[in-house]
Motif scaffolding. Structure first.
Motif, PDB file in Angstrom:
ATOM      1  N   THR A 159     -27.609 -24.894 -21.529  1.00 11.11           N
ATOM      2  CA  THR A 159     -27.179 -25.188 -23.135  1.00 11.11           C
ATOM      3  C   THR A 159     -27.157 -26.696 -23.210  1.00 11.11           C
ATOM      4  OG1 THR A 159     -25.694 -24.809 -24.976  1.00 11.11           O
ATOM      5  CG2 THR A 159     -24.761 -24.889 -22.842  1.00 11.11           C
ATOM      6  N   GLN A 175     -33.009 -13.245 -29.335  1.00 11.04           N
ATOM      7  CA  GLN A 175     -33.902 -13.858 -30.403  1.00 11.04           C
ATOM      8  C   GLN A 175     -35.285 -14.030 -30.127  1.00 11.04           C
ATOM      9  OE1 GLN A 175     -31.243 -17.672 -30.029  1.00 11.04           O
ATOM     10  NE2 GLN A 175     -31.965 -17.885 -32.100  1.00 11.04           N
ATOM     11  N   ASN A 176     -35.860 -14.129 -28.897  1.00 12.16           N
ATOM     12  CA  ASN A 176     -37.270 -14.250 -28.294  1.00 12.16           C
ATOM     13  C   ASN A 176     -37.676 -13.362 -27.309  1.00 12.16           C
ATOM     14  OD1 ASN A 176     -37.387 -16.360 -30.365  1.00 12.16           O
ATOM     15  ND2 ASN A 176     -36.471 -17.938 -28.876  1.00 12.16           N
ATOM     16  N   GLU A 183     -27.816 -16.394 -35.149  1.00 13.58           N
ATOM     17  CA  GLU A 183     -28.091 -17.229 -33.861  1.00 13.58           C
ATOM     18  C   GLU A 183     -28.953 -18.349 -34.644  1.00 13.58           C
ATOM     19  OE1 GLU A 183     -26.477 -17.163 -31.241  1.00 13.58           O
ATOM     20  OE2 GLU A 183     -25.301 -15.373 -31.540  1.00 13.58           O
ATOM     21  N   TYR A 184     -29.904 -18.001 -35.355  1.00 14.77           N
ATOM     22  CA  TYR A 184     -30.782 -19.001 -35.833  1.00 14.77           C
ATOM     23  C   TYR A 184     -30.167 -19.910 -36.740  1.00 14.77           C
ATOM     24  CZ  TYR A 184     -35.203 -17.105 -33.897  1.00 14.77           C
ATOM     25  OH  TYR A 184     -35.984 -16.476 -32.882  1.00 14.77           O
ATOM     26  N   ASN A 195     -27.648 -22.428 -34.791  1.00 11.71           N
ATOM     27  CA  ASN A 195     -28.517 -23.332 -34.275  1.00 11.71           C
ATOM     28  C   ASN A 195     -28.834 -24.323 -34.865  1.00 11.71           C
ATOM     29  OD1 ASN A 195     -28.536 -21.905 -31.868  1.00 11.71           O
ATOM     30  ND2 ASN A 195     -30.463 -21.087 -31.894  1.00 11.71           N
ATOM     31  N   TYR A 236     -34.094 -24.430 -22.706  1.00 14.37           N
ATOM     32  CA  TYR A 236     -34.204 -23.372 -23.476  1.00 14.37           C
ATOM     33  C   TYR A 236     -34.828 -22.304 -22.706  1.00 14.37           C
ATOM     34  CZ  TYR A 236     -35.533 -20.920 -27.959  1.00 14.37           C
ATOM     35  OH  TYR A 236     -35.350 -20.122 -28.870  1.00 14.37           O
ATOM     36  N   ARG A 262     -30.954 -16.352 -26.707  1.00 12.09           N
ATOM     37  CA  ARG A 262     -32.351 -16.461 -26.544  1.00 12.09           C
ATOM     38  C   ARG A 262     -33.108 -15.142 -26.171  1.00 12.09           C
ATOM     39  NH1 ARG A 262     -30.582 -21.407 -24.990  1.00 12.09           N
ATOM     40  NH2 ARG A 262     -30.868 -21.006 -22.851  1.00 12.09           N
ATOM     41  N   TYR A 277     -43.402 -14.424 -29.661  1.00  6.98           N
ATOM     42  CA  TYR A 277     -42.459 -15.357 -30.284  1.00  6.98           C
ATOM     43  C   TYR A 277     -43.088 -16.597 -29.918  1.00  6.98           C
ATOM     44  CZ  TYR A 277     -41.053 -16.137 -25.346  1.00  6.98           C
ATOM     45  OH  TYR A 277     -40.876 -16.480 -24.068  1.00  6.98           O
TER      46      TYR A 277
END
Length: 822
Positions: A106, A124-125, A44-45, A48, A100, A121, A131
């Protein structure tokens, strides 16, 4: 139950507000939605960064002291800190506020953007210990659904405030391990404040700092420890082929040179309403019309790695999305998705494909498990023809058919529908067995495209459909003779409006049987006429099947000039080896005819062995012929490497309704397309017998080299005794002698048949002869070329050359007797 009057006393805003999402929900969603989030987080990172146009990515993974959030103590005692920074486009304040930190939103709406689901997200976070997001002149710190954002100019003051509040919390705690833990978090925040005091620079891209809890995980080997996350990062990067530079702990990771060959497109079949209008206007998306009205959409390209293995990696723009195991694959494969289709092709968590695309991959995987080479190779349309010889004929494939209503089906069985066979015997015309009912439904359409229906190949149906589309009057074709005119008109209307599949389904079993019978009769008649045109060349032969495919060399690999030259040489060689180009009167085709005769002998002998060693095998008709194709660049199972190769011989049964088996020999060399066999060479004869035995063993296992095939081949090899080999060789000698008899009296013109340098074989022969003999043998033609009298060569052969070499397999004292019937 409370009285309704109680509700009247509530304040107006007592039941209004915002839905609260606890952190536990994010954790459960992360663990449920992702098979392995510790690998997906890198995907994912990285994706992005690619979508934002980054050219450099910096990643660090280390064990760190937890910091807590907004003056609160941390949730975890120890953390694995993942820092991910890129130089992409970054995010504005408006994007952070409205996109975000709003699930489902998106900014990725462009054709080349891969994301766009707005839920990654969570993983991810929001599900992690803590985070932070730094982008441009902004900093956001968060824990679960709570977050705080501020400008970098004020960040150091916020961090100092958080550190002070955390110290106050620690001061009120009794001495001990818990107090030490909270004080350490306060010190970590104080260090952040010191670092940020002089660092209010504008950051072009994004910098993410995420604390992971190394004590969580579904099992002991999936906990996000530093070592585990480092392994996951290396695995992800090894599956990817990123165009940007990647630095790990400040050291650039050298991008390995990975050679991958683009083999073929992979298509998904969609209904018309599933094809978006934007796809139709995008030149990067290949959309093909299907006869049934649906669409084939090329959603990716299959790449073949140089590495051996059984991994199937799905990627977008070089970034790995997920990996699957592809059993029985000779090499690692990659499906590079079309970026403009990636959002529609993948599920929301991007570790699997949606149903129609997954079905296409499953079909490809099934092909790989049964025949990897066939699954990967690019194939031209096959040209399959069976030339009917005087000793027997079968169904052919490519002669033009007559669809008119005036066609006389009875011609196939009329007294005049014969041709002279060997020795002047009449060869009967082929008979077509009538069908009364043929089943079909829309789920059979893919099989119909591959193998036809009711004994009629798809190519013949396609030609008939084209004739119907061109016709303005129903009675112009044989469909006008169908007993129900209304049903016939409905068939044509459905064909024109809804495609082939809908028309076949609307026809019904009885009408389909009528169509199949008519088409098979016309195919048999067309093939019969084709054979009659070559009757003088084939009267002493059995049926000769000819298969041509892959006649266009790979110009991408060879270059346009070389590919064109090789195609010209290949077609010229095929023309000389094709029985339709043979001419006993002029001597053309004598050597390929001898090779065919030897191949037929080898197949006869091996079929006899098969029937002897497989007592349960039912009798079957068969024919031996030639296979012509240009070599293909493909995986070589015997070496494990890629290279140019071609089939030495093949077994085929193109029509499942026809019991005939075809055994086809490739008579040409791959290098220069000269003839690959010398009838007098023992090694060539032995090679031919080996190929014949291999292909005949496929009668019991047509589609695979499995245990049944191995068993049949083993039993046949057990019968391959010296006496059997000698008998095969005697039969080959007799067959070659029969060809010599057909060509007796022929005159060979001494002239070049190609543009190769050096003298022709006839010139070499003339130069080797004494002058007197050359004058006797040569006859000057009116156009200035010389002709050799083959009869006189036979007369002088023993004196000039010597006796014919003895049987290479026979014992010195054994006579060589011809095999009857060859």
């Amino acid at each position: 139950m409370s009285d309704s009057s109680d509700l009247d006393e509530l304040p107006v805003d007592a039941l209004s507000g915002t839905v609260q999402i606890p952190k536990s929900f994010h954790v459960r969603e992360r663990d449920r939605a992702y098979d392995d989030w510790t690998l997906s987080i890198f995907r994912e990172y990285v994706q992005n960064s690619i979508d934002s146009g980054a050219t450099r990515i910096d990643i660090s993974i280390a064990s760190a002291v937890p910091k807590g959030f907004d003056g609160r103590p941390p949730d975890a005692r120890n953390v694995t800190r993942l820092v991910f920074e890129d130089d992409g486009g970054g995010m504005s304040l408006d994007v952070l506020n409205k996109v975000y930190f709003r699930l489902g939103e998106t900014t990725k709406t462009g054709d080349d953007s891969v994301g766009g689901f707005g839920r990654a997200r969570i993983m991810q976070n929001f599900s992690q210990v803590r985070y932070s997001v730094r982008t441009r002149d902004l900093l956001v710190e968060g824990d679960g659904s709570d977050y705080r954002g501020f400008r970098m100019k004020q960040a150091h003051r916020v961090m100092e405030d958080w550190a002070a509040r955390t110290r106050e919390r620690a001061a009120g705690m009794p001495p001990g391990e818990e107090r030490d833990f909270v004080e350490a978090a306060a010190e970590a925040r104080q260090r952040d404040a010191i670092e940020m005091r002089g660092d209010d620079r504008f950051l072009k891209g994004c910098r993410f700092e995420v604390d992971l809890d190394p004590s969580t995980g579904k099992n002991s080997w999936s906990k996000p420890t530093v070592e585990h996350m480092q392994r996951q990062l290396e695995q992800y990067l090894s599956q990817s082929d990123l165009r940007c530079r990647v630095f790990i702990d400040g050291v650039e990771r050298v991008r390995p040179a990975k050679k991958r060959e683009a083999r073929k497109d992979i298509f998904a079949t969609l209904d018309p309403q599933e094809v978006l209008d934007a796809w139709k206007d995008n030149p990067r998306i290949k959309i093909l019309d299907r006869p049934d009205g649906r669409k084939d959409v090329a959603f990716g390209k299959i790449l073949v790695s140089e590495d051996a293995g059984n991994d199937l990696i799905v990627r977008v723009s070089g970034a790995s999305m997920f990996k699957r195991t592809l059993w029985d694959s000779p090499k690692n494969l990659v499906i590079e998705l079309v970026p403009a289709l990636a959002r529609e092709v993948m599920t929301s968590n991007r570790d699997s494909l949606k149903e129609p695309y997954q079905r296409a991959v499953d079909h490809f995987q099934k092909l790989m498990s049964t025949d990897a080479r066939a699954a990967l190779e690019k194939r031209d349309e096959k040209q399959f023809t069976v030339l009917s010889g005087g000793k027997g004929r079968r169904v052919a494939r490519r002669a033009e058919m007559d669809f008119s209503v005036d066609f006389a089906a009875s011609a196939l069985s009329s007294p005049g529908a014969t041709e002279s066979g060997a020795g002047g015997a009449a060869a009967p015309a082929p008979q077509v067995q009538k069908r009364t009912y043929v089943r079909y439904n829309k789920y059979d359409f893919d099989e119909f495209l591959k193998g036809g229906i009711g004994g009629v190949p798809h190519a013949d149906f396609a030609a008939f459909f084209d004739a119907l589309r061109r016709s303005t009057v129903l009675d112009d074709t044989f469909l006008g003779r169908w007993e129900d005119p209304l049903q016939a008109r409905n068939f044509v209307t459905t064909l024109q409006r809804n495609g082939e599949s809908a028309a076949l389904e609307a026809a019904g079993g009885e009408m389909l049987a009528f169509l199949c019978n008519e088409l098979r009769e016309r195919r048999a008649k067309a093939d019969f006429d084709e054979s009659r045109r070559h009757a003088d060349k084939l009267s002493d032969l059995h049926d000769v099947p000819i298969l041509k495919e892959n006649l266009r060399p790979d110009a991408d690999r060879l270059g346009e000039k070389v590919a064109k030259e090789r195609r010209t040489k290949l077609l010229s060689a095929i023309g000389r080896a094709d029985p339709r180009g043979w001419d006993p009167a002029s001597g053309k085709g004598m050597r390929p005819r001898k090779i065919l005769a030897m191949w037929q002998v080898a197949i006869d002998a091996c079929v006899d062995l098969l029937m002897e060693t497989q007592p349960r095998q039912k009798p079957f008709p068969y024919a031996a012929g030639f296979y012509f194709a240009h070599p293909k660049w493909q995986h070589q199972p015997h070496t494990g490497e890629d290279g140019w190769s071609n089939a030495l011989a093949i077994f085929t049964r193109p029509d499942d309704s026809d019991e005939t088996r075809y055994f086809l020999l490739n008579p040409l060399k791959d290098e220069d397309f000269s003839l690959a066999f010398n009838p007098s060479q023992a090694a060539d004869r032995s090679d031919m017998v080996s190929r014949a035995m291999h292909e005949v063993a496929h009668v019991v296992a047509p589609d695979a080299h499995n245990e049944r095939f191995a068993g049949a081949l083993t039993f046949m090899l057990g019968k391959m005794t010296p006496s059997w080999i000698r008998e095969v060789n005697r039969s080959m000698d007799a067959a070659i002698s029969a060809v010599d008899a057909v060509y007796a009296g022929a005159r060979t013109r001494v002239q070049p048949l190609d543009d190769e340098p050096g003298p022709r074989p006839g010139d070499v022969l003339m130069e080797a002869l004494p002058r007197e003999a050359a004058q006797v043998l040569a006859i000057m033609a009116p156009d200035g070329t010389r002709e050799l009298d083959c009869d006189r060569i036979d007369m002088l052969e023993s004196a000039l050359v010597g006796r014919e070499p003895a049987d290479v397999f026979a014992q010195p004292d054994e006579p060589v007797a011809p095999r009857p019937g060859i």
